[in-house]
Design an enzyme around this catalytic site. Structure first.
Site, mmCIF file in Angstrom:
data_model
loop_
_atom_site.group_PDB
_atom_site.id
_atom_site.type_symbol
_atom_site.label_atom_id
_atom_site.label_comp_id
_atom_site.label_asym_id
_atom_site.label_seq_id
_atom_site.Cartn_x
_atom_site.Cartn_y
_atom_site.Cartn_z
ATOM 1 N N MET A 1 31.718 43.110 33.601
ATOM 2 C CA MET A 1 32.028 42.535 34.954
ATOM 3 C C MET A 1 31.314 41.142 34.907
ATOM 4 O O MET A 1 30.274 41.278 34.661
ATOM 5 C CB MET A 1 31.887 43.261 35.942
ATOM 6 C CG MET A 1 31.543 43.480 37.426
ATOM 7 S SD MET A 1 31.669 42.308 38.587
ATOM 8 C CE MET A 1 30.112 42.674 38.898
ATOM 9 N N PRO A 2 31.509 40.110 35.335
ATOM 10 C CA PRO A 2 32.698 39.774 36.017
ATOM 11 C C PRO A 2 34.099 39.706 35.335
ATOM 12 O O PRO A 2 34.187 39.657 33.832
ATOM 13 C CB PRO A 2 32.414 38.253 36.555
ATOM 14 C CG PRO A 2 31.405 37.760 35.610
ATOM 15 C CD PRO A 2 30.808 38.996 35.158
ATOM 16 N N LEU A 3 35.261 39.516 35.770
ATOM 17 C CA LEU A 3 36.379 39.405 35.094
ATOM 18 C C LEU A 3 37.036 38.165 35.223
ATOM 19 O O LEU A 3 37.039 37.412 36.227
ATOM 20 C CB LEU A 3 37.381 40.279 35.957
ATOM 21 C CG LEU A 3 38.880 40.301 35.459
ATOM 22 C CD1 LEU A 3 38.981 40.719 33.896
ATOM 23 C CD2 LEU A 3 39.986 41.341 36.501
ATOM 24 N N VAL A 72 36.394 36.843 39.023
ATOM 25 C CA VAL A 72 36.235 37.964 40.117
ATOM 26 C C VAL A 72 34.975 38.566 39.843
ATOM 27 O O VAL A 72 34.648 38.895 38.684
ATOM 28 C CB VAL A 72 37.445 38.875 40.011
ATOM 29 C CG1 VAL A 72 37.323 40.024 40.962
ATOM 30 C CG2 VAL A 72 38.794 38.101 40.184
#
Length: 131
Positions: A1-3, A72
């Site tokens: 993560m992040p996306l 994201v």
């Protein structure tokens, strides 16, 4: 993560896309201090006329090489976000010859409970991953 979601026009070779993804990943690892294997990237290629990116009144001239990056992520400090913007522009200029005027970045933040990496569990909440 992040996306990371990356939107581009249908005008790059597979090798160019691979290079672009690498430049973006390096910027994310450096700016957000995430592990190198923390890599989630999705590229969407758009036909002519299917990706419209104007200048919001800033006088920025775009070309068909424009790249839109949507991130994201859990919450990050303003300093880390600014560092990401700077590194993305520098890395993409260096590795992909992308003009800074052809880069648009947006960050959407969410919390630990908003991520499941598999097995039907929110690993940040269960403690399987550090929050």
């Amino acid at each position: 993560m992040p996306l990371i979601y990356i939107d581009i026009h249908d005008n790059r070779t597979p090798d160019e896309i691979t290079t672009l993804l690498g430049a973006v990943h390096t910027a994310v690892v450096d700016a957000f201090e995430v592990p190198d294997r923390d890599r989630y990237q999705i590229v969407t290629v758009h036909a002519p006329g299917h990706l419209v990116v104007q200048d919001t009144g800033l006088g920025i001239r775009r070309t068909p090489r424009v790249v839109v990056i949507r991130v994201v992520s859990k919450r990050r400090s303003p300093e880390k976000k600014q560092r990401l913007y700077e590194l993305l522009a520098a890395n993409l200029a260096r590795d992909c010859a992308l003009a800074a005027s052809d880069l648009v970045v947006t960050i959407t933040e969410n919390g630990a409970e908003d991520w499941s990496f598999g097995h039907g569990r929110a690993q940040f909440v269960t403690g399987e991953l550090p929050a």
